[in-house]
Design a protein around this motif. Structure first.
Motif, PDB file in Angstrom:
ATOM      1  N   LEU A   1       0.823  -1.205   0.000  1.00  0.00           N
ATOM      2  CA  LEU A   1       0.000   0.000   0.000  1.00  0.00           C
ATOM      3  C   LEU A   1       0.863   1.263   0.000  1.00  0.00           C
ATOM      4  O   LEU A   1       0.553   2.238  -0.698  1.00  0.00           O
ATOM      5  CB  LEU A   1      -0.965  -0.007   1.178  1.00  0.00           C
ATOM      6  N   ALA A   2       1.942   1.253   0.759  1.00  0.00           N
ATOM      7  CA  ALA A   2       2.861   2.399   0.759  1.00  0.00           C
ATOM      8  C   ALA A   2       3.460   2.601  -0.626  1.00  0.00           C
ATOM      9  O   ALA A   2       3.568   3.735  -1.104  1.00  0.00           O
ATOM     10  CB  ALA A   2       3.963   2.197   1.797  1.00  0.00           C
ATOM     11  N   ASP A   3       3.832   1.515  -1.280  1.00  0.00           N
ATOM     12  CA  ASP A   3       4.362   1.607  -2.647  1.00  0.00           C
ATOM     13  C   ASP A   3       3.335   2.195  -3.605  1.00  0.00           C
ATOM     14  O   ASP A   3       3.657   3.050  -4.437  1.00  0.00           O
ATOM     15  CB  ASP A   3       4.783   0.225  -3.159  1.00  0.00           C
ATOM     16  N   LEU A   4       2.094   1.743  -3.493  1.00  0.00           N
ATOM     17  CA  LEU A   4       1.043   2.226  -4.388  1.00  0.00           C
ATOM     18  C   LEU A   4       0.724   3.694  -4.152  1.00  0.00           C
ATOM     19  O   LEU A   4       0.500   4.445  -5.107  1.00  0.00           O
ATOM     20  CB  LEU A   4      -0.217   1.371  -4.238  1.00  0.00           C
ATOM     21  N   ILE A   5       0.705   4.115  -2.907  1.00  0.00           N
ATOM     22  CA  ILE A   5       0.462   5.527  -2.604  1.00  0.00           C
ATOM     23  C   ILE A   5       1.570   6.378  -3.204  1.00  0.00           C
ATOM     24  O   ILE A   5       1.316   7.397  -3.836  1.00  0.00           O
ATOM     25  CB  ILE A   5       0.344   5.743  -1.082  1.00  0.00           C
ATOM     26  N   TRP A   6       2.812   5.956  -3.016  1.00  0.00           N
ATOM     27  CA  TRP A   6       3.942   6.712  -3.553  1.00  0.00           C
ATOM     28  C   TRP A   6       3.881   6.768  -5.081  1.00  0.00           C
ATOM     29  O   TRP A   6       4.022   7.834  -5.680  1.00  0.00           O
ATOM     30  CB  TRP A   6       5.263   6.078  -3.102  1.00  0.00           C
ATOM     31  N   LEU A   7       3.647   5.627  -5.706  1.00  0.00           N
ATOM     32  CA  LEU A   7       3.595   5.574  -7.164  1.00  0.00           C
ATOM     33  C   LEU A   7       2.455   6.437  -7.711  1.00  0.00           C
ATOM     34  O   LEU A   7       2.625   7.152  -8.708  1.00  0.00           O
ATOM     35  CB  LEU A   7       3.453   4.130  -7.640  1.00  0.00           C
ATOM     36  N   ASN A   8       1.302   6.402  -7.072  1.00  0.00           N
ATOM     37  CA  ASN A   8       0.181   7.238  -7.515  1.00  0.00           C
ATOM     38  C   ASN A   8       0.498   8.721  -7.377  1.00  0.00           C
ATOM     39  O   ASN A   8       0.084   9.526  -8.215  1.00  0.00           O
ATOM     40  CB  ASN A   8      -1.093   6.887  -6.748  1.00  0.00           C
ATOM     41  N   ALA A   9       1.243   9.099  -6.349  1.00  0.00           N
ATOM     42  CA  ALA A   9       1.653  10.497  -6.201  1.00  0.00           C
ATOM     43  C   ALA A   9       2.591  10.897  -7.330  1.00  0.00           C
ATOM     44  O   ALA A   9       2.489  12.010  -7.868  1.00  0.00           O
ATOM     45  CB  ALA A   9       2.317  10.718  -4.843  1.00  0.00           C
ATOM     46  N   VAL A  10       3.504  10.021  -7.707  1.00  0.00           N
ATOM     47  CA  VAL A  10       4.405  10.299  -8.826  1.00  0.00           C
ATOM     48  C   VAL A  10       3.592  10.489 -10.107  1.00  0.00           C
ATOM     49  O   VAL A  10       3.777  11.465 -10.842  1.00  0.00           O
ATOM     50  CB  VAL A  10       5.444   9.171  -9.019  1.00  0.00           C
TER      51      VAL A  10
ATOM     52  N   THR B   1       1.581  13.842 -10.037  1.00  0.00           N
ATOM     53  CA  THR B   1       2.373  15.059 -10.243  1.00  0.00           C
ATOM     54  C   THR B   1       2.888  15.152 -11.673  1.00  0.00           C
ATOM     55  O   THR B   1       2.951  16.243 -12.240  1.00  0.00           O
ATOM     56  CB  THR B   1       3.538  15.147  -9.235  1.00  0.00           C
ATOM     57  N   GLU B   2       3.229  14.031 -12.261  1.00  0.00           N
ATOM     58  CA  GLU B   2       3.672  14.050 -13.652  1.00  0.00           C
ATOM     59  C   GLU B   2       2.523  14.418 -14.593  1.00  0.00           C
ATOM     60  O   GLU B   2       2.720  15.156 -15.563  1.00  0.00           O
ATOM     61  CB  GLU B   2       4.292  12.705 -14.047  1.00  0.00           C
TER      62      GLU B   2
ATOM     63  N   LYS C   1       1.925  19.712  -4.030  1.00  0.00           N
ATOM     64  CA  LYS C   1       2.364  19.671  -2.629  1.00  0.00           C
ATOM     65  C   LYS C   1       1.556  18.639  -1.838  1.00  0.00           C
ATOM     66  O   LYS C   1       2.113  17.918  -1.005  1.00  0.00           O
ATOM     67  CB  LYS C   1       2.213  21.050  -1.983  1.00  0.00           C
ATOM     68  N   THR C   2       0.271  18.565  -2.108  1.00  0.00           N
ATOM     69  CA  THR C   2      -0.574  17.583  -1.417  1.00  0.00           C
ATOM     70  C   THR C   2      -0.151  16.165  -1.778  1.00  0.00           C
ATOM     71  O   THR C   2      -0.002  15.309  -0.898  1.00  0.00           O
ATOM     72  CB  THR C   2      -2.062  17.805  -1.772  1.00  0.00           C
ATOM     73  N   ALA C   3       0.061  15.918  -3.054  1.00  0.00           N
ATOM     74  CA  ALA C   3       0.499  14.586  -3.492  1.00  0.00           C
ATOM     75  C   ALA C   3       1.863  14.258  -2.893  1.00  0.00           C
ATOM     76  O   ALA C   3       2.098  13.127  -2.447  1.00  0.00           O
ATOM     77  CB  ALA C   3       0.550  14.520  -5.017  1.00  0.00           C
TER      78      ALA C   3
END
Length: 76
Positions: free
Chosen positions: A10-19, A22-23, A53-55
């Motif tokens: 889940l941490a990986d997915l949250i991080w990847l979705n933020a990337v 933002t892109e 910033k939120t992401a």
């Protein structure tokens, strides 16, 4: 409640979705600038910055110390 593997996923997915988020914001700004032949409106740029910033905050909550924040600062 959750096993470590699920929490890590889940941490990986949250991080990847933020990337990805933002892109996509940056791609939208770049496409707008190309089509308008001028930068996007200041109001859009300001709102996009807040969204980024939120992401970033969400991503760093679960994956601190990545290059995402540094990368976002380079976007123009």
């Amino acid at each position: 409640m959750q096993d470590p593997e699920t929490k890590e996923m889940l941490a990986d997915l949250i991080w990847l979705n933020a990337v990805i988020a933002t892109e996509l914001i940056q791609i939208t700004e770049n496409t707008s600038a190309i089509l308008r032949k001028s930068p996007p409106p200041e109001s859009c740029l300001a709102e996009h910055l807040e969204l980024k910033k939120t992401a970033l905050h969400m991503a760093e909550k679960y994956r601190p110390a990545t290059v995402l924040g540094q990368h976002l600062l380079k976007h123009q």
